[in-house]
Design a protein around this motif. Structure first.
Motif, PDB file in Angstrom:
ATOM      1  N   LEU A  72      -0.421   9.292  -4.150  1.00  0.00           N
ATOM      2  CA  LEU A  72      -0.142   8.766  -2.822  1.00  0.00           C
ATOM      3  C   LEU A  72      -0.908   7.460  -2.658  1.00  0.00           C
ATOM      4  O   LEU A  72      -2.117   7.411  -2.843  1.00  0.00           O
ATOM      5  CB  LEU A  72      -0.570   9.782  -1.765  1.00  0.00           C
ATOM      6  CG  LEU A  72      -0.307   9.421  -0.300  1.00  0.00           C
ATOM      7  CD1 LEU A  72       1.183   9.234  -0.053  1.00  0.00           C
ATOM      8  CD2 LEU A  72      -0.856  10.503   0.614  1.00  0.00           C
ATOM      9  N   SER A  73      -0.190   6.400  -2.339  1.00  0.00           N
ATOM     10  CA  SER A  73      -0.812   5.077  -2.330  1.00  0.00           C
ATOM     11  C   SER A  73      -0.179   4.207  -1.259  1.00  0.00           C
ATOM     12  O   SER A  73       0.992   4.371  -0.926  1.00  0.00           O
ATOM     13  CB  SER A  73      -0.653   4.413  -3.701  1.00  0.00           C
ATOM     14  OG  SER A  73      -1.305   3.164  -3.738  1.00  0.00           O
ATOM     15  N   ALA A  74      -0.955   3.287  -0.716  1.00  0.00           N
ATOM     16  CA  ALA A  74      -0.514   2.343   0.324  1.00  0.00           C
ATOM     17  C   ALA A  74      -0.174   3.079   1.605  1.00  0.00           C
ATOM     18  O   ALA A  74       0.147   4.268   1.597  1.00  0.00           O
ATOM     19  CB  ALA A  74       0.661   1.504  -0.149  1.00  0.00           C
ATOM     20  N   LEU A  75      -0.234   2.372   2.728  1.00  0.00           N
ATOM     21  CA  LEU A  75       0.076   2.965   4.018  1.00  0.00           C
ATOM     22  C   LEU A  75       0.404   1.851   5.003  1.00  0.00           C
ATOM     23  O   LEU A  75      -0.230   0.791   4.985  1.00  0.00           O
ATOM     24  CB  LEU A  75      -1.114   3.783   4.535  1.00  0.00           C
ATOM     25  CG  LEU A  75      -0.849   4.728   5.708  1.00  0.00           C
ATOM     26  CD1 LEU A  75       0.126   5.833   5.312  1.00  0.00           C
ATOM     27  CD2 LEU A  75      -2.147   5.349   6.207  1.00  0.00           C
ATOM     28  N   PRO A  92       8.823   5.828  -8.254  1.00  0.00           N
ATOM     29  CA  PRO A  92       9.217   4.808  -7.276  1.00  0.00           C
ATOM     30  C   PRO A  92       9.809   5.415  -6.008  1.00  0.00           C
ATOM     31  O   PRO A  92      11.023   5.383  -5.776  1.00  0.00           O
ATOM     32  CB  PRO A  92      10.238   3.970  -8.047  1.00  0.00           C
ATOM     33  CG  PRO A  92      10.845   4.918  -9.026  1.00  0.00           C
ATOM     34  CD  PRO A  92       9.734   5.848  -9.423  1.00  0.00           C
ATOM     35  N   VAL A  93       8.929   5.978  -5.178  1.00  0.00           N
ATOM     36  CA  VAL A  93       9.364   6.664  -3.967  1.00  0.00           C
ATOM     37  C   VAL A  93       8.535   6.178  -2.781  1.00  0.00           C
ATOM     38  O   VAL A  93       7.310   6.057  -2.872  1.00  0.00           O
ATOM     39  CB  VAL A  93       9.222   8.194  -4.120  1.00  0.00           C
ATOM     40  CG1 VAL A  93       9.451   8.904  -2.789  1.00  0.00           C
ATOM     41  CG2 VAL A  93      10.192   8.719  -5.162  1.00  0.00           C
ATOM     42  N   ASP A 114       5.539   0.322 -10.839  1.00  0.00           N
ATOM     43  CA  ASP A 114       4.136   0.103 -10.516  1.00  0.00           C
ATOM     44  C   ASP A 114       3.951  -0.414  -9.086  1.00  0.00           C
ATOM     45  O   ASP A 114       3.247  -1.391  -8.842  1.00  0.00           O
ATOM     46  CB  ASP A 114       3.528  -0.875 -11.519  1.00  0.00           C
ATOM     47  CG  ASP A 114       2.003  -0.851 -11.502  1.00  0.00           C
ATOM     48  OD1 ASP A 114       1.446   0.178 -11.092  1.00  0.00           O
ATOM     49  OD2 ASP A 114       1.390  -1.867 -11.872  1.00  0.00           O
ATOM     50  N   MET A 115       4.620   0.236  -8.112  1.00  0.00           N
ATOM     51  CA  MET A 115       4.459  -0.159  -6.716  1.00  0.00           C
ATOM     52  C   MET A 115       3.036   0.151  -6.255  1.00  0.00           C
ATOM     53  O   MET A 115       2.511   1.217  -6.526  1.00  0.00           O
ATOM     54  CB  MET A 115       5.453   0.586  -5.822  1.00  0.00           C
ATOM     55  CG  MET A 115       6.907   0.287  -6.074  1.00  0.00           C
ATOM     56  SD  MET A 115       7.979   0.967  -4.752  1.00  0.00           S
ATOM     57  CE  MET A 115       7.596   2.727  -4.834  1.00  0.00           C
ATOM     58  N   ARG A 125      13.045  -3.260   7.964  1.00  0.00           N
ATOM     59  CA  ARG A 125      12.564  -4.158   6.900  1.00  0.00           C
ATOM     60  C   ARG A 125      11.114  -3.884   6.509  1.00  0.00           C
ATOM     61  O   ARG A 125      10.227  -3.767   7.357  1.00  0.00           O
ATOM     62  CB  ARG A 125      12.723  -5.612   7.337  1.00  0.00           C
ATOM     63  CG  ARG A 125      12.229  -6.642   6.326  1.00  0.00           C
ATOM     64  CD  ARG A 125      12.976  -7.933   6.447  1.00  0.00           C
ATOM     65  NE  ARG A 125      14.374  -7.757   6.034  1.00  0.00           N
ATOM     66  CZ  ARG A 125      15.246  -8.764   5.944  1.00  0.00           C
ATOM     67  NH1 ARG A 125      14.870  -9.992   6.240  1.00  0.00           N
ATOM     68  NH2 ARG A 125      16.484  -8.533   5.566  1.00  0.00           N
ATOM     69  N   TYR A 126      10.906  -3.839   5.182  1.00  0.00           N
ATOM     70  CA  TYR A 126       9.580  -3.618   4.596  1.00  0.00           C
ATOM     71  C   TYR A 126       9.381  -4.608   3.444  1.00  0.00           C
ATOM     72  O   TYR A 126      10.344  -5.162   2.906  1.00  0.00           O
ATOM     73  CB  TYR A 126       9.446  -2.189   4.047  1.00  0.00           C
ATOM     74  CG  TYR A 126       9.563  -1.113   5.102  1.00  0.00           C
ATOM     75  CD1 TYR A 126       8.427  -0.518   5.637  1.00  0.00           C
ATOM     76  CD2 TYR A 126      10.811  -0.709   5.575  1.00  0.00           C
ATOM     77  CE1 TYR A 126       8.530   0.455   6.616  1.00  0.00           C
ATOM     78  CE2 TYR A 126      10.920   0.265   6.562  1.00  0.00           C
ATOM     79  CZ  TYR A 126       9.774   0.839   7.074  1.00  0.00           C
ATOM     80  OH  TYR A 126       9.888   1.797   8.060  1.00  0.00           O
ATOM     81  N   VAL A 127       8.133  -4.809   3.074  1.00  0.00           N
ATOM     82  CA  VAL A 127       7.810  -5.575   1.868  1.00  0.00           C
ATOM     83  C   VAL A 127       7.063  -4.660   0.921  1.00  0.00           C
ATOM     84  O   VAL A 127       6.155  -3.927   1.332  1.00  0.00           O
ATOM     85  CB  VAL A 127       6.959  -6.823   2.175  1.00  0.00           C
ATOM     86  CG1 VAL A 127       6.647  -7.576   0.878  1.00  0.00           C
ATOM     87  CG2 VAL A 127       7.664  -7.734   3.153  1.00  0.00           C
ATOM     88  N   ILE A 128       7.460  -4.692  -0.348  1.00  0.00           N
ATOM     89  CA  ILE A 128       6.826  -3.897  -1.404  1.00  0.00           C
ATOM     90  C   ILE A 128       6.180  -4.851  -2.400  1.00  0.00           C
ATOM     91  O   ILE A 128       6.720  -5.922  -2.702  1.00  0.00           O
ATOM     92  CB  ILE A 128       7.871  -3.014  -2.130  1.00  0.00           C
ATOM     93  CG1 ILE A 128       8.384  -1.924  -1.180  1.00  0.00           C
ATOM     94  CG2 ILE A 128       7.300  -2.392  -3.397  1.00  0.00           C
ATOM     95  CD1 ILE A 128       9.555  -1.129  -1.748  1.00  0.00           C
ATOM     96  N   ALA A 129       5.014  -4.471  -2.915  1.00  0.00           N
ATOM     97  CA  ALA A 129       4.343  -5.268  -3.949  1.00  0.00           C
ATOM     98  C   ALA A 129       4.227  -4.457  -5.222  1.00  0.00           C
ATOM     99  O   ALA A 129       3.873  -3.277  -5.192  1.00  0.00           O
ATOM    100  CB  ALA A 129       2.957  -5.697  -3.489  1.00  0.00           C
TER     101      ALA A 129
END
Length: 303
Positions: A72-75, A92-93, A114-115, A125-129
């Protein structure tokens, strides 16, 4: 001056004890640096609009999310839906969570790997790195879908710091300044501002601006790493999360550190140290949420 000399003496004692106990002096020195900044921030007058992280206490302490087994990563917080969104970096979820840490839905993101970073912009709308590729992707995640394809979506590769394998670790959309904030984990730590990419208008010329707003030699980056960042709406403040230092630091609009939340056992009401803090978000009521690998959920509220 007296306080400064006492702090220096404390650092010397820590380093000396480390030497005689055969522990790395660098780790002890860093612990002393953190202690000094904790002391400094606790004895500094707070500016207007400060969140004062020292008054926050944990109200959900390490709640496991059973449906998510690992990574679990990012929020990020979606103000319009009043829900939290996170991602799994091994699979990739992207997942939607309630403010109580309950899993609401899962969406598979096709064409990424590798998100590590995720931030909500507006609407769907979202941004993913992606961490190692330094690639930023603008994606729409509408209601009712269980997968999203990224082929043909707006994409930007930012080359700053791409020569190392420690890449982008966190994202936050600054709605007040219409800019994307990106943090690089370490070796070295960086904070980068990207403008013109997320808010572009189809059919009009795109003018992308990229600049470093926290350089590796900034004395304000006293943490050991940067694992996430979030923008606090309305006041222009930012919260920087450090996994290795076990702290959350508040920065004002002048990019100065002004308050600190200790994420170690026995501090801020925590029973145990947050093991691997990976993402932070703030809701409309100014509660702070942190997620930690493998699947732990935390909420902090002001006293």
């Amino acid at each position: 001056m007296k306080r400064f000399l006492m702090a220096c003496l404390g650092l010397f004692i820590v380093a000396t004890l480390s030497f005689y106990l055969h522990k790395p002096v660098l780790n002890a020195w860093h612990a002393g640096v953190l202690s000094w900044h904790t002391f400094r921030l606790s004895n500094t007058a707070l500016p207007d609009g400060a969140r004062d992280l020292s008054r926050y206490r944990v109200t959900i302490d390490g709640k496991p999310i059973p449906a998510l087994e690992d990574d679990l990563s990012a929020l990020t917080y979606n103000l319009e839906k009043n829900t939290l969104w996170a991602l799994l970096n091994s699979d990739p979820v992207v997942v939607e969570l309630s403010l109580e840490g309950e899993l609401l839905r899962s969406i598979r993101i096709e064409g990424v790997r590798d998100m590590e970073g995720l931030t909500h912009v507006s609407g769907d709308r979202y941004v993913i790195a992606e961490e190692r590729t330094h690639r930023l992707l603008v994606v729409d995640i509408p209601d009712g879908v269980d997968s999203v394809h990224t082929e043909g979506v707006p994409t930007l590769v930012v080359g700053i710091g791409s020569e190392t394998n420690k890449g982008f670790e966190g994202l936050s959309w600054d709605d007040d300044g219409q800019r994307l904030l990106v943090v690089k984990e370490r070796n070295p730590m960086r904070v980068i501002e990207v403008t013109g990419f997320v808010s572009f208008v189809v059919g009009e010329p795109i003018k992308v601006g990229i600049r470093e707003i926290k350089s590796p030699d900034s004395p304000e980056l006293f943490m050991r790493d940067l694992s996430s960042i979030t923008h606090v709406r309305g006041v222009g403040h930012k919260l920087f999360l450090s996994d290795e230092s076990h702290i959350l630091v508040e920065y004002n609009a002048a990019r100065q550190s002004i308050s600190l939340l200790d994420l170690r056992a026995g501090r801020s009401g925590l029973e145990s140290t947050i093991p691997q803090a990976e993402g932070v978000a703030v809701d409309s009521e100014l509660n702070i949420y942190i997620v930690s690998e493998p699947n732990l959920f935390y909420r902090f509220s002001p006293e």
